[in-house]
Every structure is written in structure tokens, then in C-alpha cells.
Design a protein around this motif. Structure first.
Motif, short mmCIF file in Angstrom:
data_model
loop_
_atom_site.label_atom_id
_atom_site.label_comp_id
_atom_site.label_asym_id
_atom_site.label_seq_id
_atom_site.Cartn_x
_atom_site.Cartn_y
_atom_site.Cartn_z
N THR A 786 19.96 -0.13 69.16
CA THR A 786 20.03 -1.52 68.72
C THR A 786 18.66 -2.17 68.83
OG1 THR A 786 22.33 -1.74 69.41
CG2 THR A 786 21.09 -3.77 69.13
N VAL A 787 18.27 -2.83 67.76
CA VAL A 787 17.03 -3.62 67.72
C VAL A 787 17.43 -5.05 67.43
CG1 VAL A 787 14.81 -3.97 66.60
CG2 VAL A 787 15.71 -1.65 66.85
N ASP A 788 16.97 -6.01 68.23
CA ASP A 788 17.25 -7.40 67.92
C ASP A 788 15.98 -8.23 68.09
OD1 ASP A 788 17.60 -9.09 70.71
OD2 ASP A 788 18.20 -6.99 70.95
N THR A 789 15.91 -9.30 67.33
CA THR A 789 14.72 -10.13 67.31
C THR A 789 15.08 -11.56 66.94
OG1 THR A 789 12.57 -10.47 66.23
CG2 THR A 789 14.29 -9.43 64.91
N ASP A 790 14.32 -12.51 67.45
CA ASP A 790 14.45 -13.89 67.03
C ASP A 790 13.43 -14.27 65.97
OD1 ASP A 790 12.12 -13.91 68.46
OD2 ASP A 790 12.73 -15.47 69.88
N GLY A 791 12.75 -13.26 65.42
CA GLY A 791 11.69 -13.48 64.45
C GLY A 791 10.32 -13.39 65.06
N HIS A 792 10.25 -13.38 66.40
CA HIS A 792 8.96 -13.27 67.09
C HIS A 792 8.94 -12.06 68.02
CE1 HIS A 792 7.76 -17.23 65.58
NE2 HIS A 792 8.98 -17.65 65.90
N ASP A 793 9.92 -12.01 68.94
CA ASP A 793 9.93 -10.88 69.86
C ASP A 793 10.66 -9.70 69.22
OD1 ASP A 793 12.54 -11.63 69.88
OD2 ASP A 793 12.75 -11.79 72.05
N LEU A 794 10.74 -8.61 69.94
CA LEU A 794 11.43 -7.41 69.45
C LEU A 794 11.97 -6.68 70.66
CD1 LEU A 794 11.89 -5.93 66.70
CD2 LEU A 794 10.03 -4.41 67.38
N ARG A 795 13.29 -6.43 70.66
CA ARG A 795 13.92 -5.74 71.78
C ARG A 795 14.67 -4.53 71.26
NH1 ARG A 795 16.81 -10.72 74.92
NH2 ARG A 795 18.35 -10.35 73.28
N VAL A 796 14.57 -3.43 71.99
CA VAL A 796 15.20 -2.17 71.60
C VAL A 796 16.00 -1.65 72.78
CG1 VAL A 796 14.82 0.14 70.69
CG2 VAL A 796 13.22 -1.69 70.11
N HIS A 797 17.21 -1.20 72.47
CA HIS A 797 18.04 -0.60 73.51
C HIS A 797 18.85 0.53 72.91
CE1 HIS A 797 20.80 -0.04 76.83
NE2 HIS A 797 21.81 -0.18 75.98
N ALA A 798 18.96 1.64 73.65
CA ALA A 798 19.76 2.78 73.23
C ALA A 798 20.97 2.89 74.13
CB ALA A 798 18.93 4.06 73.28
N SER A 799 22.16 3.07 73.52
CA SER A 799 23.39 3.11 74.30
C SER A 799 23.45 4.30 75.23
CB SER A 799 24.60 3.12 73.36
OG SER A 799 24.63 4.33 72.61
N GLY A 800 22.68 5.33 74.95
CA GLY A 800 22.67 6.49 75.82
C GLY A 800 21.90 6.28 77.09
N SER A 896 7.96 -14.19 75.60
CA SER A 896 8.82 -15.04 74.80
C SER A 896 9.97 -15.56 75.65
CB SER A 896 9.36 -14.26 73.60
OG SER A 896 10.16 -13.22 74.07
N ALA A 897 10.86 -16.33 74.95
CA ALA A 897 12.01 -16.87 75.69
C ALA A 897 12.86 -15.76 76.27
CB ALA A 897 12.84 -17.75 74.76
N SER A 898 13.05 -14.70 75.48
CA SER A 898 13.87 -13.61 76.01
C SER A 898 13.16 -12.84 77.09
CB SER A 898 14.25 -12.65 74.86
OG SER A 898 13.09 -12.09 74.31
N SER A 899 11.82 -12.88 77.10
CA SER A 899 11.11 -12.11 78.13
C SER A 899 11.25 -12.77 79.49
CB SER A 899 9.64 -11.98 77.76
OG SER A 899 8.98 -13.25 77.83
N ARG A 900 11.71 -14.02 79.53
CA ARG A 900 11.94 -14.64 80.82
C ARG A 900 13.07 -13.96 81.58
NH1 ARG A 900 10.37 -19.36 77.94
NH2 ARG A 900 12.49 -19.81 77.26
N MET A 901 13.84 -13.13 80.87
CA MET A 901 14.88 -12.36 81.54
C MET A 901 14.38 -10.99 81.92
SD MET A 901 18.28 -13.35 79.37
CE MET A 901 17.58 -12.76 77.83
N GLY A 902 13.09 -10.83 81.99
CA GLY A 902 12.53 -9.55 82.39
C GLY A 902 12.11 -8.71 81.21
N THR A 903 11.90 -9.31 80.05
CA THR A 903 11.58 -8.58 78.84
C THR A 903 10.15 -8.87 78.42
OG1 THR A 903 13.85 -8.77 78.13
CG2 THR A 903 12.24 -8.16 76.47
N ARG A 904 9.40 -7.87 78.21
CA ARG A 904 8.04 -8.04 77.68
C ARG A 904 8.10 -7.87 76.17
NH1 ARG A 904 4.42 -3.78 80.33
NH2 ARG A 904 2.96 -4.74 78.88
N ALA A 905 7.33 -8.68 75.46
CA ALA A 905 7.31 -8.57 74.01
C ALA A 905 6.66 -7.26 73.61
CB ALA A 905 6.53 -9.74 73.41
N LEU A 906 7.24 -6.63 72.59
CA LEU A 906 6.72 -5.36 72.10
C LEU A 906 5.62 -5.66 71.10
CD1 LEU A 906 7.01 -2.30 72.04
CD2 LEU A 906 8.64 -2.58 70.19
N ALA A 907 4.41 -5.37 71.43
CA ALA A 907 3.27 -5.72 70.59
C ALA A 907 2.57 -4.46 70.12
CB ALA A 907 2.30 -6.62 71.35
N GLY A 908 1.76 -4.65 69.08
CA GLY A 908 1.07 -3.50 68.53
C GLY A 908 -0.09 -3.09 69.36
#
Length: 908
Positions: A786-800, A896-908
Motif C-alpha cells: 500500500t502506498v498513500d499520500t496527501d500530495g506531499h508525503d509518501l508512505r509505503v507499507h507491505a502487509s507481509g 510532514s503532518a503524517s511524519s509527526r506519528m513517527g514517519t519520515r518523508a520519502l525524498a529523492g
């Protein structure tokens, strides 16, 4: 044991001795037993007389049934032939295939176990025709033993078949059973819907294979078997509904209802045993005599063996009889013993549940060891946890059948909301307990073919010692002798606390009503809380489903719209994955896009259309050659729908996201496939998804010949691509080095099946992705990604279990999805003509499409009011590429806002 119990025991011994025999030994044995019966009558030994009488009648039945019959020679193996067969039984689908036992009719008789294509769907009683070569049974293993026991002499893999539905009564009843299972699935998600069909209607083939395996490991297989619980519930409901009738009429009607339910439930040995017991008890009480359950069990067993002595070889019959006998003999004593020995704060119902569970498991242990060579060490714990859920789960399953039928008939889907919530709690609780306990270390032990019979004999001997008065007396004597020899006094008896007095019936009823009210209120509060938590959160979410060797991608807009790209090779797995993420009362897919008509992308569509409300379907315009695509077109015709054609230059809007179709060109797609491989792959739709600063590219199955044309068309805009769904499952000819070098994807996702025969993803493809700097995920190892984004950040998670470097926690599964978007108009189809002139489907909520070939003028709806809805509606117009591309934004480097929950933005 009552006298009729000895009669039944004699019938069991006779049936076991004559199983698989011929008429001559049965006749000889009948003469011997008759002589024993005469001698016992003179000596007035009632037990011996009962044993002999039961054995004699069963042996006579065996002799009459085998006279004049001969063994059927096995069907010929190896030679390809045109076969006609009847479907005897079916199993749960697996890996996009049906599994069935066939009765071969011509050119030679016999039985075969078959692997069939998923479409067309078959049911017991159907007659099929196919061309194939029969193969021998597996050399060893428990599966080969099982096939030999049910009379199967060969296996066969069927590539294509012709189906003609059965017209006999059995086939009609089977269709009614399937319709009831479909009704339950209309309001319940998977795997709860399949479990409900197994519990209520006996459709064990609807139970998900992984759930069935967990229940077997945890010692909970009896949950799916129709038994006395079901019969008692049906009889009680019938008697309550007919309480104003006279006692005799009510008894006869209740017996008739039980008989009808037994037929609807499949008429298996365990079902008939429970139904006969209920009928005997009711009929006996009607005559004024006490209806004893033990005597009713004896009559039911002996009657079944008299009708069909081969029933004795059915493990289901043996387990059902043994479990019932164990409950009658040991359920009460074990419950009382637990009440005396457990702490006083333990409730009475918990002691009773544990006592009943232990009694049934002890009685069936020798049979389980003999027949399956497996013993579950977690069964007592699992049954203790599941026992309070069984009766509510049956009630929920029955309600799901009734409410699902109303919803299918046109009633509002909201009727199914309370049933779906209750199903998640009860049926989902059984699934969860089975999975959790089966995952415990040393949950079960499997014995080999040599050890299992010995273990069964030891278990049977232990039960004879501990479960009979004579055995307990002998054991007590040995203990006394041991205590005297050691000179130590016997252990003092534990202080007995009196059993809790039974509450009056009125108090019990009040307690039941109070508990139901509390549970209902808690369910409503939980449902509202979960619904509020699962509202659209303003993020675009893309999930590459772990569908096996194929593609299925769920794209959810920031305001709740849903788009499904492809449907994978396994329809049942697709539904399970979608049901885990979407609420059962909002089975809405706004748009389905079929990238190309290969079976590993199209096979799930027919079942999806039957289960979900799909508002529109789009595809490139080429017809597929496989049975899955043919079933999909047939489903479209039956629903009065038509697919639309997409091509390069078309645009879609999914809430706040835009999707541009990059491939294929409109005039480059033939109606019929030029070949079965590359010619179909290279018409795949390539979808360019953009949301804020982020860009996701879905490549379908295009191969290396298409990459240069995409590059020349400007697919590389100079910025780094965020997410790439790798083309063609990571094959050797997918995603060339030049293509990856131009796009430089941050995240690459490969959809491939575990252990697939093609070796996907290949080492060459993985090396190219690594060289391009992509963090690669693959569904065969990482599960759904699963990849989700608010248009700025990018989060990736695998169910495995695998997560991106951001460390983002997985998103919770959706129980509710509130705020469904409004519906907009859709232009008339082009390219792929409708199958008939029926009206096409309504527009997809929150999605609009523009195309050079479709109208450019905006529709007449008020844009402002539509934007106020939860789903975004975009004005109808032809868009330039620059209007859908966000430029001038650099990848975020701050939290980002989501990174306040322990998430770092995925940058190039």
C-alpha cells in the motif's frame, strides 16, 4: 447403554466387517450371527441379543445390496479421450481453479478427482463434457488415501469444459443451497460469508481454504459441520413459531421442518444422524414416553447403517456419532467435576462449555488419530474460546441468508448493516480464534501412517479405562494398592462446593435478553466509532493486492472514490482481499479498468460483478481468448452493462487525483488478439496517476517494445517518478534500462505469485530496478503493498511485515466508509460495442473521463453543488497534458503532518 444402543453397536461392527466386501462373505457371516442370536435368545443375554440382531440385519442388507453386482474396472489412464461426467461433489476453489469429484459416464465408468477451470462454475449434479487424459492417483500421502477411500481411481486436469446443468431433484436442491449461500454473501464479507454458508447450509466448499486449515489445526472443524446444534435451533424456531397449534400438529410440523432443513443442508451423514435423533425424541415424547437421547442416537445410527452400510466408512459419520456419545456419557460428569475443582468465581456457563468441549474431543480423539493422524494440543483452549460464539454465529448466518435475500430482491442495502456488524463480531471471532490458536507453537502434531493407528489404539484404551465404570473401578483399586504399599494415606478429596443452583426459566430468559441488549448496544457504539475513524482522510491510497501471479490494484481517492485496475487470476482471493478492506454494506467499485484481456488480469471480473456494485468498466478494446474473459462478457450481458474503451490521450479524475492514459494508441488495438502472449500484453493500458506533487505510474503488462514509444511520447517529464508498478510482473522483457533511467522511480512494486513457474520477477529486472535507485517491493514476498499520500508525503507499507524507511504503521482496515461521492454522467461508449441495447450502467461516483472521441461540452449538472459532496466531480472537458501535471515542487525534506506519528518523508 440402552438396548437399542447394543443393536446399533452390532450394526457398526457388522458394517465395518463387511465394508468393501462381496455378497458371499456377508451371507456366511449372516448365518453365523443368526446362530449366535438364537443361542443368546435361549440364554436370555440381552446385550448379546442386541449385538447379534443389529449385526444380522446389517449383514443381510449388505448381502442383498451386493448380490449380482461386480466390481467396476478402473477407467483407462494416459490416453486422451472425450469424456462425459457428472459432478459428485466440489471442494473450495484454490488458485483460480475448481476442484471436484466426477462420476465418469462415458466412454468408460469410474470416478476421478478433477481440477477444472474457475469458469463456468459447476455444482453437484451438473453434467460436463471435456477432452483430457486421465492420470493415476498420487503415489503416497494422506490425500491419496482419502481419494481411494471415496472410490476415486484417477485424477484429471481439465483445460476447458462444456456444461449442462442437471435437471434431477438433487441438482435443483443444490441450486437452492447455492442461492442461499449467495444471499449470505450479499451482506457478509469474506471469509465470514463462506463460514456462514458452511455453518448454516453445509456448503463447506464455500469456506476459505486457509480458514478451514486453521480450524482443522485448532481442533475446530466441527464448527463447520451441520450437527445437533443446527437441528436443535431449527426445531426450536419451528416449535416457537407454531406454539398456537395443537401438540401433535406442532410435533409433526417440526419434524417436517427438520427434514426439509436436512435436505437443504446437503443430507450428509452427520446431518441425517442429528435429524433422526430429533425425530425419534419428538415422536417418542408424543406417545407419552420419555425421549432419551441415548436411545435416539442408537436408533439413528442403526437406521443409517441399515439404509447404507458404507456410511460406516465416512469419517464425518464416525466423528458425529462419537462426539454425540461422548457428550451424553461424559458431558455432565466433566462439567460437575470442573465446577467442583475450578475457582468459585468461574461462571457456570464457562464450566459447562469446557466440560462439553472436553467430552466431545476425548470421544473423537481415537477416530481423528486413525483417520487423519493428527492431534491438536490447542483444541481445549480454542473450543473454550469459540463455544460462546457458535450459537450467535448460527443465528447471524441464518439472518444473513434472510436479509441477503431481501437485499438481492431490491431492499435497501442498509438492512444488512447490523447483520454485517454482528457477522464481523461472531463469525469473524471464530475465524480470529482459529487463526490465533493455530499459529501457536506446537498447536498440532501430525503422525505418520505407522504411528497413527498405534496412537489411536492407545487413545481408545485410555478412554475405556477412564470413561467406563469398570475401568475407573480398576484404576481406583490400583491407586489404593499403591497408597497402601507406599504407606502413605490417600490424597484428601478436594473440598466440594455445591453446584450453582439453576436459575428459574424466567430469570434465564431475562438474562439472555439483557446480554443481547448489552452486546447490541456495544456493537452499535463500536460501529459508529469505527465508522467515524474510517472516514476518507484526504489521502490517495494505492494498494497492489497480493493476488498471486497476476495484477489487481485498488486505488482509493482522497474523498472515498474507488477504482480497481485489473482483477487477478483468482476470483475468490480477489473478493477476500477486497472484503478485508471495504465494508460489506458499501460494496461499491466506481470504475474497473481492465488493462488487457489476459486471464491473470481478467479472471476475477465475473465474480466481482456478481458480488460488487460496479458502476462502469473500461478496457482497451481487444477481446480475450480465455474462459475468465468469456465469463466476464457473459456477466456484462446478464447485468445489461457495456464496457467503454480507453486509449492514449484519455483522462480520468479520481476525486482530487488525475489519471492520464498513456498507452495504447486509439487506432492500434485490434478487436481480436494476434497471438496469446506479447500481442495481448502490448495493448495494456498504461495509467499515469498524479496527486499533488506525487506521481504513480501503472504499466500493465507492456513489454520492452513499448518503452521507446512511451519515452518518445513524453512520459518522462524530467522529475523523478515516485511509484512504478513494474510492467509484466518483472519479466526479463519488462521495464528496460533506458526507461528506468529516464524515470528513476523511488519505489517499484512487482506483482508476482509465490513460486510461479515463470521465475518472475527475474534477476535481470531486479538488477535494473536496483541500478535505477528504486526501493523494490514484491507481492510474492512482501504481501499486498500500500502506498498513500496527501500530495506531499509518501508512505509505503507491505502487509507481509515489510515497511518503507519512513517506518509508517499500517493503515487500519476499513469497517465503514462514510461519505460516498455523488454520481456524475458518463458519455456513450466507443470502441467496444455493447453486447445488447440495454441501458448501460450509471456514472462512476467521483470519476469523470475525457477523450478526443467523446463529447467535449460539459454536462448540465451544477459543479458547485457537486463539489460540496464528498466525492469530487470535474468539469467535462478535454485536458492538455500540462493541466494535469504539477510542476515547481521539490520533494519534501521536512517532516510532514503524517511524519509527526513517527514517519519520515520519502525524498529523492
Amino acid at each position: 447403554m440402552p438396548r437399542v444402543g447394543w443393536v446399533a453397536l452390532g450394526g457398526i461392527f457388522a458394517a465395518l466387517g463387511a465394508a468393501g466386501g462381496e455378497a458371499r462373505p456377508a451371507v456366511a457371516a449372516s448365518v453365523v450371527v443368526a446362530a449366535v442370536l438364537v443361542g443368546a435368545a435361549r440364554l436370555r443375554r440381552r446385550r448379546v441379543m442386541g449385538l447379534a440382531a443389529g449385526a444380522l440385519l446389517v449383514l443381510v442388507r449388505v448381502a442383498l445390496g451386493t448380490l449380482g453386482g461386480g466390481e467396476v474396472p478402473p477407467p483407462p489412464l494416459g490416453a486422451t479421450a472425450d469424456w462425459t461426467a457428472s459432478v459428485v461433489s466440489i471442494g473450495a476453489p484454490a488458485e483460480g481453479e475448481q476442484r471436484a469429484v466426477l462420476e465418469l459416464l462415458s466412454p468408460s465408468p469410474g470416478r476421478a478427482w478433477a481440477r477444472l477451470p474457475r469458469y463456468p462454475a459447476v455444482i453437484p449434479g451438473d453434467r460436463i463434457r471435456f477432452r483430457a487424459a486421465l492420470e493415476p492417483l498420487p503415489v503416497d500421502g494422506g490425500f491419496a488415501t482419502y481419494l481411494a477411500r471415496i472410490g476415486v481411481a484417477a485424477t484429471v486436469e481439465v483445460r476447458a469444459l462444456e456444461l449442462s446443468s442437471g435437471t434431477e431433484t438433487g441438482a435443483a436442491v443444490e441450486r437452492y443451497r447455492r442461492a442461499a449461500g449467495d444471499a449470505a454473501a450479499a451482506v457478509l464479507p469474506e471469509p465470514e460469508a463462506g463460514l456462514a454458508a458452511g455453518i448454516v447450509i453445509g456448503l463447506r466448499d464455500r469456506v476459505d481454504r486457509s480458514v478451514a486449515a486453521d480450524l482443522t489445526t485448532a481442533g475446530l472443524s466441527h464448527v463447520v459441520a451441520i450437527s445437533g446444534w443446527n437441528i436443535a435451533l431449527v426445531g426450536a424456531l419451528a416449535a416457537a413459531a407454531l406454539r398456537r397449534w395443537s401438540r401433535r400438529r406442532r410435533t409433526l410440523a417440526t419434524i417436517a421442518v427438520i427434514a426439509g432443513y436436512s435436505v437443504l443442508a446437503g443430507g450428509g451423514a452427520s446431518v441425517l444422524r442429528a435429524a433422526l435423533m430429533a425425530a425419534v425424541v419428538l415422536a417418542t415424547r408424543e406417545t407419552g414416553r420419555p425421549g432419551r437421547a441415548a436411545a435416539a442416537l442408537g436408533v439413528a445410527v442403526w437406521a443409517l447403517l441399515l439404509v447404507d452400510p458404507e456410511t460406516v466408512t465416512d469419517p464425518g459419520f464416525a466423528l458425529s456419532v462419537a462426539a454425540t456419545a461422548g457428550l451424553l456419557a461424559w458431558g455432565g460428569p466433566l462439567t460437575e467435576a470442573l465446577r467442583r475443582r475450578l475457582p468459585a468465581r468461574w461462571p457456570a456457563w464457562l464450566c459447562e462449555s469446557l466440560g462439553v468441549s472436553l467430552a466431545a474431543q476425548a470421544a473423537t480423539l481415537p477416530i481423528v488419530l486413525f483417520a487423519f493422524g493428527r492431534v491438536s494440543f490447542v483444541a481445549p483452549l480454542a473450543n473454550l474460546l469459540v463455544a460462546p460464539l457458535i450459537a450467535p454465529a448460527m443465528a447471524v448466518g441464518a439472518a444473513a441468508v434472510a436479509v441477503g435475500g431481501l437485499v438481492a430482491a431490491g431492499a435497501p442495502a442498509a438492512l444488512g448493516v447490523p447483520v454485517a456488524v454482528a457477522g464481523r463480531i461472531t463469525l469473524g471471532g471464530i475465524v480470529a480464534v482459529g487463526h490465533a490458536t493455530a499459529a501457536l507453537p506446537f498447536a498440532s502434531l501430525t503422525l505418520d501412517e505407522r504411528t497413527a493407528p498405534l496412537a489411536g489404539l492407545l487413545a481408545a484404551g485410555a478412554l475405556l479405562v477412564a470413561g467406563t465404570r469398570q475401568g475407573r473401578a480398576a484404576l481406583g483399586t490400583l491407586r489404593s494398592l499403591g497408597a497402601l504399599r507406599s504407606g502413605k494415606p490417600g490424597r484428601r478429596a478436594a473440598a466440594r462446593r455445591p453446584a450453582a443452583p439453576r436459575a428459574q426459566s424466567g430469570h434465564r430468559a431475562a438474562n439472555v435478553v439483557t446480554r443481547a441488549a448489552v452486546i447490541g448496544l456495544a456493537a452499535i457504539v463500536a460501529a459508529v466509532a469505527l465508522g467515524a475513524a474510517a472516514r476518507p482522510d484526504g489521502r490517495l491510497r494505492l494498494t497492489v493486492l497480493d493476488i498471486g501471479q497476476g495484477d489487481a490494484i485498488l486505488l482509493e481517492g482522497d474523498r472515498g472514490s474507488r477504482l480497481l485496475v485489473d482483477s487477478g487470476p483468482d476470483p475468490d482471493r480477489l473478493l477476500a482481499l477486497l472484503d478485508a478492506r471495504l465494508p460489506p454494506w458499501d460494496r461499491r467499485i466506481d470504475l474497473v479498468v481492465l488493462t488487457h484481456p489476459h486471464e491473470d488480469h481478467a479472471s476475477g471480473l465475473a465474480l466481482l460483478l456478481a458480488r460488487y456494485r460496479v458502476d462502469a468498466i473500461a478496457e482497451p478494446g481487444m477481446r480475450g481468448p480465455g474462459p475468465g474473459y468469456a465469463a466476464y462478457r457473459a456477466a456484462l450481458a446478464s447485468l445489461g452493462l457495456a464496457s467503454r474503451r480507453l486509449a492514449a490521450g484519455d483522462h480520468l479524475a479520481l476525486d482530487g487525483a488525475t489519471i492520464e492514459v498513456r498507452w495504447p494508441p486509439r487506432d492500434g488495438v485490434p478487436a481480436e488478439p494476434p497471438d496469446a502472449g506479447t500481442g495481448i500484453n502490448n495493448v495494456s493500458l498504461v495509467l499515469d496517476v498524479r496527486f499533488g506533487e506525487r506521481r504513480l505510474l501503472l504499466m500493465g503488462d507492456v513489454e520492452e517494445q513499448i518503452d521507446p514509444q512511451l519515452l518518445s511520447g513524453g512520459i518522462a517529464d524530467g522529475q523523478r517518478l515516485d511509484v512504478l508498478k513494474v510492467a509484466h510482473h518483472g519479466s526479463r522483457t519488462s521495464s528496460t534500462e533506458a526507461f528506468l533511467g529516464a524515470l528513476r522511480p523511488r519505489v517499484a512494486i512487482v506483482s508476482a505469485g509465490t513460486g510461479n513457474p515463470y521465475g518472475h520477477p527475474t534477476a535481470q529486472a531486479l538488477e535494473r530496478l536496483h541500478a535505477a535507485g528504486a526501493r523494490t517491493y514484491r507481492t510474492d514476498r512482501d504481501g499486498s503493498v500500500t502506498v498513500d499520500t496527501d500530495g506531499h508525503d509518501l508512505r509505503v507499507h507491505a502487509s507481509g511485515g515489510r515497511e518503507a524507511a519512513t517506518g509508517t504503521a499500517p493503515q487500519p482496515l476499513a469497517l465503514f466508509r462514510c461519505g460516498a461521492p455523488r454520481i456524475a454522467g458518463w458519455p456513450s461508449p466507443t470502441g467496444v460495442s455493447p453486447l445488447h441495447s440495454s441501458p448501460t450502467s450509471g456514472p462512476p461516483p467521483g470519476i469523470s473521463v475525457t477523450s478526443r472521441a467523446w463529447p467535449r461540452s460539459p454536462p448540465s449538472w451544477p459543479i458547485a453543488s457537486q463539489r460540496a459532496a464528498s466525492g469530487s466531480i470535474v468539469a467535462w472537458s478535454r485536458r492538455r497534458r500540462s493541466s494535469t501535471t504539477w510542476t515547481g515542487f521539490s520533494p519534501p525534506t521536512t517532516r510532514s503532518a503524517s511524519s509527526r506519528m513517527g514517519t519520515r518523508a520519502l525524498a529523492g
